[in-house]
Write an enzyme that holds these catalytic residues in place. Structure first.
Site, PDB file in Angstrom:
ATOM      1  N   LYS A  28      -0.777  -4.385  -3.324  1.00 24.48           N
ATOM      2  CA  LYS A  28      -2.040  -3.760  -2.914  1.00 24.48           C
ATOM      3  C   LYS A  28      -2.101  -2.353  -3.501  1.00 24.48           C
ATOM      4  O   LYS A  28      -1.392  -1.457  -3.041  1.00 24.48           O
ATOM      5  CB  LYS A  28      -2.153  -3.698  -1.395  1.00 24.48           C
ATOM      6  N   ASP A  85      10.192   5.606 -10.100  1.00 24.83           N
ATOM      7  CA  ASP A  85       9.801   6.322 -11.316  1.00 24.83           C
ATOM      8  C   ASP A  85      10.595   7.615 -11.510  1.00 24.83           C
ATOM      9  O   ASP A  85      10.893   8.008 -12.643  1.00 24.83           O
ATOM     10  CB  ASP A  85       8.301   6.622 -11.294  1.00 24.83           C
ATOM     11  N   SER A  89       0.815  -1.214   0.000  1.00 24.08           N
ATOM     12  CA  SER A  89       0.000   0.000   0.000  1.00 24.08           C
ATOM     13  C   SER A  89       0.853   1.271   0.000  1.00 24.08           C
ATOM     14  O   SER A  89       1.504   1.584  -0.983  1.00 24.08           O
ATOM     15  CB  SER A  89      -0.957  -0.040   1.190  1.00 24.08           C
TER      16      SER A  89
END
Length: 753
Positions: free
Chosen positions: A493, A479, A468
């Site tokens: 998740k 990224d 999460s």
């Protein structure tokens, strides 16, 4: 593993009166649903079927899923019900939707009543077996992992299963050199305690279990929280409470002190110690003392809870005193207590590389916590994971560290805002995560604060239990090209839950209906992909979890599918691609000749083999041979490793660790938030202390804490290797300014010496 510990330092203001436990008088009272519970089920149905991210109608098909989930919560290992029992309730399999609509929850409560009866029958049968000798020369085996096993055909088949179960419990204690008399007494008490715990389950427990069967049938991360469970969830998020500052444990029929939290009222009194047993609780300076021997742990918690500034009196049987020893009275004034166990912490690892030493700072973050209420009130000092990490980064800078590892192993998530803000400590400004609601509308969560708290070399360490908010942070760092991700693919998740207070919606004056933790959104990486199902894939892979195929989002039958959306408008700050192959080559070359690491990898392979077996021999000589072989391997590993261990596999257990689950009564999701880890650490992949055959609550507190300290004293070779990898990166960029300009943010690259 089912737990029986509760952080009760967890003593916060309570809106619930303690329920009086069921008296030990044969069969328990037959539990019945209340009118409030029937109404709460209706409120939950309205929200779940209309406002969930994946709304599903409550109909016959959903009823069948709820039925299966409820049975699994009661008897997931298929140890109590027979196929005939299941057939008895076949008529209600597709009628549980009607039970909610008609406000008649008698069906699930009837199933629970039969469950209690079957538990009593099994435990009574098990206790009769203790008077007879077992033949350990026979060649037979016990199937300890029965999650996917068929229901027993009849009572005779269950009798044989439990005979083997009891035989295995006896053999484990025998192999630990316990005499027969002690074994008989230990197991008789174990089975008696198991039965007591099931008898103490109350109507709220049954209702919460039924409602969770409904909620999780829609989607894995949707849950129902009773008022008590909701309160504990709040404590876990804000890392503070108002109470006495102690961790309590069930010990036989007593509630015992396991740990004293520094700075709390209990610690300042100097009069409570680990092992002391609380036998009575009184409110105020002169309220009557209520005997709490034999009570459920969370009922005792409710008695000790209270608002800051109020007085609680404890009647205590000291650890050194026998059952008939002198009781002592202690008066404590409740106060605010910080639960620092789950707070961010720092450390420094010195990595030697030839003639040079790199200082690697480590930030360990167990959860993304935030005191939501304090923040809403405008409290400038509210508890926050990001604030704590920013402070720790400042301290690490003062200590002249060369790089930072953020350790997110076993961090299951928490506040979405904290994940966004924490990312902002390592980038200048920009989007961090994209969120899509059920209507398809997408919004961005961005870091809008200029500047970064740390611009130097960075690594993020993750494992299968990093979920999460951990995945949001790790994905954003990846990224942006801001740091190297190390470990194994994360949980997967990719959904966002909101906590809906049904009492607020119904305008109830006191907590009655509880809360829904309901999935309302899905989050996406800024590159447009999702962490749902796939998780975050590290650039440097370590084999950490022996049971990764049985653990994680992909293990749920009803998990949302992976999907993607358009990428956000962002610019990577660096490009790690040129350095990754070099880091992998150095890592592989180093670990190939490292006996610690090779032993760790062999442990993972061994753990996977053991998990695949699912049965264990009940022949004493076979078990002795297996034990001796395992013990020889363990000692060899530890001798090579100097006390190192493959920390922290949340799912993989050795066979002996799996067997430690036997004889433990289920809690039926009761007080799930705020349950503390037990003394039996099931996290290490294949390294355990010598098996003593005991459950955690069968040892003395002192012995159990000593075992825990032994585990903590072992060196964490995973974290050390992550620090080595980051040290390798630092060496590479400091010897190559062109490379540094590619893989570090501009400000940091300019400062490379």
């Amino acid at each position: 593993m089912r737990r029986f510990f509760l952080v009760v330092a967890l003593l916060v203001v309570s809106g619930i009166a303690a329920a009086k436990p069921v008296a030990d008088s044969g069969m328990p009272l037959v539990l019945k649903p209340t009118a409030d519970q029937a109404e709460a089920a209706m409120w939950a149905m309205r929200f779940l079927s209309r406002f969930h991210y994946k709304p599903v109608p409550l109909d016959d098909a959903m009823s069948e899923k709820i039925f299966d989930g409820f049975l699994d919560s009661l008897d997931g290992d298929h140890l109590f019900f027979t196929q005939a029992d299941i057939d008895t309730f076949a008529s209600v399999r597709d009628k549980l939707d009607d039970a909610v609509f008609e406000r008649d929850l008698s069906a699930p409560f009837a199933i629970f009543a039969l469950y209690q009866q079957r538990v009593a029958e099994r435990l009574d049968f098990s206790r009769t077996l203790l008077s007879k000798p077992f033949d350990f020369s026979k060649q037979e085996s016990y199937e300890y992992d029965r999650e996917k096993a068929p229901w027993a055909k009849n009572s005779a088949e269950l009798d044989d299963l439990w005979r083997k179960r009891v035989k295995n419990d006896w053999l484990r204690l025998k192999l630990a050199n316990k005499p027969a008399k002690d074994i008989r007494e230990t197991l008789d008490k174990r089975y008696s305690n198991y039965l007591d715990r099931v008898r103490q389950l109350n109507s709220e427990d049954v209702f919460q279990t039924f409602m969770n069967a409904y909620a999780t049938a829609i989607e894995p991360h949707t849950n129902y929280l009773s008022p008590r469970a909701s309160e504990n969830f709040d404590i876990a998020m804000r890392l503070s409470l108002e109470g006495i500052g102690a961790v309590l444990q069930r010990l036989d029929e007593y509630t015992a002190i396991r740990e004293i939290i520094p700075g709390g009222p209990a610690a300042k009194s100097g009069k409570l110690n680990p092992g002391d047993r609380i036998v009575g609780v009184g409110q105020g300076a002169d309220g009557p003392i209520v005997d709490v021997i034999g009570w459920r742990l969370d009922d005792v918690v409710d008695k000790i809870r209270g608002a800051k500034g109020t007085v609680v009196r404890l009647e205590v049987l000291p650890d050194a005193a026998g059952p008939d020893g002198k009781h002592e009275m202690l008066t404590l004034t409740r106060n605010k207590v910080s639960v620092e166990e789950q707070a961010a912490k720092k450390s420094v690892i010195d990595v030697k590389n030839g003639d040079s030493t790199r200082r690697i700072g480590v930030i360990t973050l167990p959860t993304f916590y935030q005191d939501f209420d304090a923040r809403r009130r405008g409290d400038e000092d509210y508890k926050s994971a990001t604030r704590d990490v920013e402070r720790l980064l400042g301290e690490l800078k003062d200590e002249k560290v060369d790089g930072v590892v953020v350790d997110l192993r076993n961090n299951g998530g928490g506040s979405l805002d904290e994940a966004t803000d924490l990312t902002g400590l390592f980038i200048d400004k920009g989007p961090v995560v994209q969120i899509r609601d059920a209507s398809g509308r997408v919004e961005e969560k961005s870091d809008r604060r200029a500047g970064a708290a740390w611009t130097g070399p960075l690594a993020v360490l993750v494992n299968r239990a990093s979920a999460s908010a951990s995945e949001i942070f790790a994905a954003a760092i990846q990224d942006y090209g801001r740091g190297v991700i190390i470990g194994e693919p994360t949980f997967g998740k990719g959904t966002v839950q909101n906590l809906l207070n049904m009492d607020d919606m119904a305008r109830n004056e006191k907590p009655t209906f509880g809360d829904l933790k309901m999935t309302v959104q899905q989050f996406f990486r800024i590159n447009g992909g999702s962490t749902q199902l796939r998780g975050v894939t590290p650039e440097i892979s370590f084999p950490l979890t022996a049971a990764s195929d049985e653990f994680g989002e992909s293990s749920y039958d009803n998990a949302l599918p992976w999907t993607s959306i358009q990428k956000a408008d962002y610019q990577p700050v660096a490009d790690l691609k040129p350095v990754i192959p070099m880091l992998i080559a150095r890592h592989e070359a180093r670990t190939a000749k490292d006996p610690e690491w090779k032993g760790f990898e062999e442990d993972i392979v061994e753990a996977k083999r053991i998990r695949a077996e699912k049965t264990i021999s009940l022949n004493e000589q076979v078990r002795i041979k297996e034990r001796d072989e395992q013990e020889a391997k363990r000692k060899s590993r530890e001798a090579l490793a100097g006390g190192a261990f493959p920390n922290q596999d949340p799912a993989a257990k050795t066979r002996e660790e799996l067997l430690k689950d036997t004889g433990k009564a289920p809690q039926l999701n009761t007080a799930s938030a705020g349950v503390n880890a037990s003394g039996d650490d099931d996290s290490a992949a294949a390294v355990t202390l010598e098996d003593d055959g005991l459950q955690a609550d069968e040892r003395s507190i002192a012995k159990d804490l000593a075992r825990e300290e032994q585990r903590k004293a072992r060196r964490d070779i995973i974290l050390n290797e992550a620090a080595q990898v980051l040290s390798d990166e630092i060496d590479l960029i400091r010897s190559n300014t062109k490379l540094a300009a590619q893989i570090l943010p501009h400000e940091a690259a300019a400062n490379v010496d």
